[in-house]
Design an enzyme around this catalytic site. Sequence first.
Site, short mmCIF file in Angstrom:
data_model
loop_
_atom_site.label_atom_id
_atom_site.label_comp_id
_atom_site.label_asym_id
_atom_site.label_seq_id
_atom_site.Cartn_x
_atom_site.Cartn_y
_atom_site.Cartn_z
N HIS A 50 0.83 -1.21 0.00
CA HIS A 50 0.00 0.00 0.00
C HIS A 50 0.87 1.26 0.00
O HIS A 50 0.58 2.21 -0.73
CB HIS A 50 -0.94 0.00 1.20
CG HIS A 50 -2.10 -0.92 1.04
ND1 HIS A 50 -3.37 -0.58 1.45
CD2 HIS A 50 -2.21 -2.17 0.53
CE1 HIS A 50 -4.20 -1.59 1.19
NE2 HIS A 50 -3.51 -2.55 0.64
N ARG A 54 1.01 4.10 -3.01
CA ARG A 54 0.70 5.52 -2.79
C ARG A 54 1.83 6.44 -3.23
O ARG A 54 1.58 7.52 -3.74
CB ARG A 54 0.36 5.76 -1.32
CG ARG A 54 -0.99 5.22 -0.91
CD ARG A 54 -1.41 5.73 0.43
NE ARG A 54 -0.48 5.46 1.50
CZ ARG A 54 -0.46 4.36 2.24
NH1 ARG A 54 -1.34 3.41 2.02
NH2 ARG A 54 0.43 4.19 3.21
#
Length: 172
Positions: A50, A54
């Site tokens: 994650h 990002r």
Amino acid sequence: MAQIIFLTGGARSGKSRLAEELATRRGTPLGYLATGSAGDGEMAERIARHRERRGDAWTTIEEPLALAESLAAHDGRFAAILVDCVTLWLSNLLFSLDDPARVLKEVELLTRTFSSLRTPLIIVSNEVGMGIVPENRLARQFRDLAGEANERIAAAADEVYVTFSGLPLRLK
């Protein structure tokens, strides 16, 4: 008062991806307030994926319990703050406080904080109440708590979305 956007949906329904997209439209820098922690290897890998997805525009703030306080402390630092996710936060609180009524007081504190924020806030939560009634007390307690928390946050939010199979539906 900042805009508050609430996103809910099932696991892997696309809600976090939508939340990130909505946040990036606000510009940079961006804050990612993570309520989960790497309790095992699989979760550590998930967190790493994650963060990589990002990229550098995001600053990750890890806060498993004091969500309202952390939002207030970081208000004004970012173009938007994304909280992911309410259900992990509720789990952390339930295990820490061992009292659903006390957990709901933390939810109230969170929603009261909304009116003082200057930074747009995007909040992600799981919808856990669309399945069967869980067989054990703790799971039923959590399901009911998550439903009540989602209801309160949705009522206080400016916009509310639910995602199904990667498709968002605006409810409010």
